[in-house]
Design an enzyme around this catalytic site. Structure first.
Site, mmCIF file in Angstrom:
data_model
loop_
_atom_site.group_PDB
_atom_site.id
_atom_site.type_symbol
_atom_site.label_atom_id
_atom_site.label_comp_id
_atom_site.label_asym_id
_atom_site.label_seq_id
_atom_site.Cartn_x
_atom_site.Cartn_y
_atom_site.Cartn_z
ATOM 1 N N ASN A 17 30.183 -16.888 -12.575
ATOM 2 C CA ASN A 17 30.582 -17.273 -11.344
ATOM 3 C C ASN A 17 30.941 -18.579 -11.229
ATOM 4 O O ASN A 17 31.717 -19.301 -10.838
ATOM 5 C CB ASN A 17 30.173 -16.388 -10.288
ATOM 6 C CG ASN A 17 30.818 -15.265 -10.115
ATOM 7 O OD1 ASN A 17 31.992 -15.047 -9.664
ATOM 8 N ND2 ASN A 17 30.311 -14.469 -10.258
ATOM 9 N N ARG A 68 8.058 -17.555 -0.102
ATOM 10 C CA ARG A 68 9.545 -18.091 -0.032
ATOM 11 C C ARG A 68 9.780 -19.176 0.659
ATOM 12 O O ARG A 68 10.585 -19.911 0.144
ATOM 13 C CB ARG A 68 10.141 -16.891 0.750
ATOM 14 C CG ARG A 68 10.392 -15.587 -0.207
ATOM 15 C CD ARG A 68 11.343 -14.531 0.766
ATOM 16 N NE ARG A 68 11.337 -13.205 -0.195
ATOM 17 C CZ ARG A 68 12.165 -13.192 -1.302
ATOM 18 N NH1 ARG A 68 12.942 -14.075 -1.480
ATOM 19 N NH2 ARG A 68 12.134 -11.934 -2.162
ATOM 20 N N MET A 93 19.814 -14.019 -7.230
ATOM 21 C CA MET A 93 19.180 -12.937 -6.848
ATOM 22 C C MET A 93 18.224 -13.158 -5.949
ATOM 23 O O MET A 93 17.061 -12.290 -6.261
ATOM 24 C CB MET A 93 19.142 -12.030 -8.232
ATOM 25 C CG MET A 93 20.137 -11.973 -9.055
ATOM 26 S SD MET A 93 21.646 -11.283 -8.201
ATOM 27 C CE MET A 93 21.323 -9.746 -8.236
ATOM 28 N N ARG A 94 18.048 -14.004 -5.012
ATOM 29 C CA ARG A 94 16.837 -14.036 -4.118
ATOM 30 C C ARG A 94 17.320 -14.103 -2.665
ATOM 31 O O ARG A 94 18.402 -14.567 -2.439
ATOM 32 C CB ARG A 94 16.016 -15.246 -4.563
ATOM 33 C CG ARG A 94 14.878 -15.346 -5.538
ATOM 34 C CD ARG A 94 14.313 -16.556 -5.792
ATOM 35 N NE ARG A 94 13.393 -16.809 -5.024
ATOM 36 C CZ ARG A 94 12.363 -16.283 -4.535
ATOM 37 N NH1 ARG A 94 11.849 -15.315 -5.325
ATOM 38 N NH2 ARG A 94 11.701 -16.642 -3.496
ATOM 39 N N LEU A 96 17.106 -15.702 0.883
ATOM 40 C CA LEU A 96 16.647 -16.954 1.451
ATOM 41 C C LEU A 96 16.126 -16.591 2.781
ATOM 42 O O LEU A 96 16.386 -15.815 3.577
ATOM 43 C CB LEU A 96 17.691 -17.893 1.374
ATOM 44 C CG LEU A 96 18.339 -18.326 -0.028
ATOM 45 C CD1 LEU A 96 19.658 -18.964 -0.045
ATOM 46 C CD2 LEU A 96 17.525 -19.046 -0.844
ATOM 47 N N ASN A 110 28.448 -16.948 -0.397
ATOM 48 C CA ASN A 110 28.220 -16.185 -1.693
ATOM 49 C C ASN A 110 29.249 -15.038 -2.020
ATOM 50 O O ASN A 110 29.813 -14.704 -1.139
ATOM 51 C CB ASN A 110 26.778 -15.150 -1.008
ATOM 52 C CG ASN A 110 26.232 -14.358 -1.858
ATOM 53 O OD1 ASN A 110 26.062 -14.684 -2.905
ATOM 54 N ND2 ASN A 110 26.020 -13.143 -1.531
ATOM 55 N N HIS A 112 29.857 -11.307 -3.335
ATOM 56 C CA HIS A 112 29.011 -9.966 -3.340
ATOM 57 C C HIS A 112 30.278 -9.057 -4.136
ATOM 58 O O HIS A 112 31.108 -8.932 -3.674
ATOM 59 C CB HIS A 112 28.709 -9.632 -1.866
ATOM 60 C CG HIS A 112 28.054 -8.194 -1.988
ATOM 61 N ND1 HIS A 112 26.775 -8.032 -2.172
ATOM 62 C CD2 HIS A 112 28.577 -6.970 -1.558
ATOM 63 C CE1 HIS A 112 26.690 -6.663 -2.297
ATOM 64 N NE2 HIS A 112 27.579 -6.111 -1.786
ATOM 65 N N GLU A 177 36.170 -11.478 -9.222
ATOM 66 C CA GLU A 177 35.390 -12.490 -8.674
ATOM 67 C C GLU A 177 35.546 -13.979 -9.313
ATOM 68 O O GLU A 177 35.553 -14.989 -8.483
ATOM 69 C CB GLU A 177 33.881 -12.289 -8.960
ATOM 70 C CG GLU A 177 33.011 -10.970 -8.404
ATOM 71 C CD GLU A 177 31.842 -10.579 -9.107
ATOM 72 O OE1 GLU A 177 30.993 -11.523 -9.178
ATOM 73 O OE2 GLU A 177 31.608 -9.475 -9.198
HETATM 74 C C1 GRF Z 1 27.848 -10.636 -10.482
HETATM 75 O O1 GRF Z 1 28.363 -9.095 -10.354
HETATM 76 C C2 GRF Z 1 27.954 -11.055 -9.011
HETATM 77 O O2 GRF Z 1 29.186 -10.520 -8.214
HETATM 78 C C3 GRF Z 1 26.371 -10.966 -8.697
HETATM 79 O O3 GRF Z 1 25.867 -11.121 -9.786
HETATM 80 C C4 GRF Z 1 26.355 -10.742 -10.883
HETATM 81 C C5 GRF Z 1 26.153 -11.878 -11.867
HETATM 82 O O4 GRF Z 1 26.970 -13.002 -11.784
HETATM 83 N N1 GRF Z 1 26.520 -11.803 -7.399
HETATM 84 P P1 GRF Z 1 27.153 -14.299 -12.701
HETATM 85 O O5 GRF Z 1 27.692 -13.909 -13.900
HETATM 86 O O6 GRF Z 1 25.668 -14.774 -12.993
HETATM 87 O O7 GRF Z 1 27.900 -15.386 -11.838
#
Ligand code: GRF
Length: 194
Positions: A17, A68, A93-94, A96, A110, A112, A177
């Site tokens: 992304n 955190r 992946m955290r 906040l 963000n 999703h 996305e």
């Molecule tokens: C994707 O499925 C996105 O929707 C989620 O994380 C996954 C990996 O995203 N948030 P990317 O390839 O690291 O952008």
């Protein structure tokens, strides 16, 4: 020409992304400029891509912070150092802390991999398949302290196929996305420019 909105992208992994946002931002008339890519993981593949594109990169290994709050206050200091105006979480992946998120009202977004408010949280494709939904997709939304709760900016949908597995569905959603996020960044940036 209005000044471009100074944008940071947070990643944790491959950053597909992030790549689509960087590519979109390279258009002369795109209203945002990607100034910084920040990762919480030193092994995030996206860091190398960002560096190759001449974008500043910072890695804050979350394992080296006691809490955190410590991680978030260092991240906030980095954003201030780079004079950032807008934050895009992209495969980040955290969770906040509320203090950090509340410092960016209307300026933290963000993506999703589901059609919010359905399927907040993780394993969205498995859950959608288990429920036999006919439509699935992705959502770009403003970030608030509650996970996956903020105002929706833009969504894109895919048809769920009988033959879909979590992997095939995830791949098709990811393609959407990569269209949704740049369009959402354009919309939000244009609003911030006025
Ligand atoms: C994707 O499925 C996105 O929707 C989620 O994380 C996954 C990996 O995203 N948030 P990317 O390839 O690291 O952008």
């Amino acid at each position: 020409m209005m000044a471009k909105v100074r944008t940071a992208i947070f990643i944790s992994g491959g950053g597909s992304n992030m790549r689509s946002l960087v590519e979109a931002s390279q258009a002369a008339n795109f209203p945002a400029q990607i100034i910084l890519v920040l990762s919480n993981r030193p092994d995030a593949g996206g860091l190398a891509y960002a560096a190759e594109q001449g974008i500043a990169t910072v890695c804050l290994d979350h394992k080296t912070f006691k809490t955190r709050a410590d991680f978030d206050s260092e991240a906030q200091a980095v954003l201030e150092r780079f004079d950032i105006e807008l934050v895009c979480l992209a495969g980040f992946m955290r969770l906040l802390t509320p203090d950090f998120v509340n410092a960016w009202p209307g300026r933290m977004i963000n993506i999703h991999p589901a059609l919010l408010p359905a399927y907040k949280g993780l394993h969205t494709h498995e859950r959608a398949l288990a429920d036999k939904v006919k439509e699935h997709g992705c959502t770009v939304h403003f970030v608030t302290p509650e996970m996956d709760e903020g105002e929706i900016i833009l969504q894109r949908t895919v048809v769920v196929l009988e033959t879909d597995t979590p992997a095939t569905l995830a791949a098709r959603v990811l393609q959407q996305e990569h269209l949704a996020y740049p369009e959402a960044l354009r919309l939000v940036s244009q609003r911030l420019q006025v």
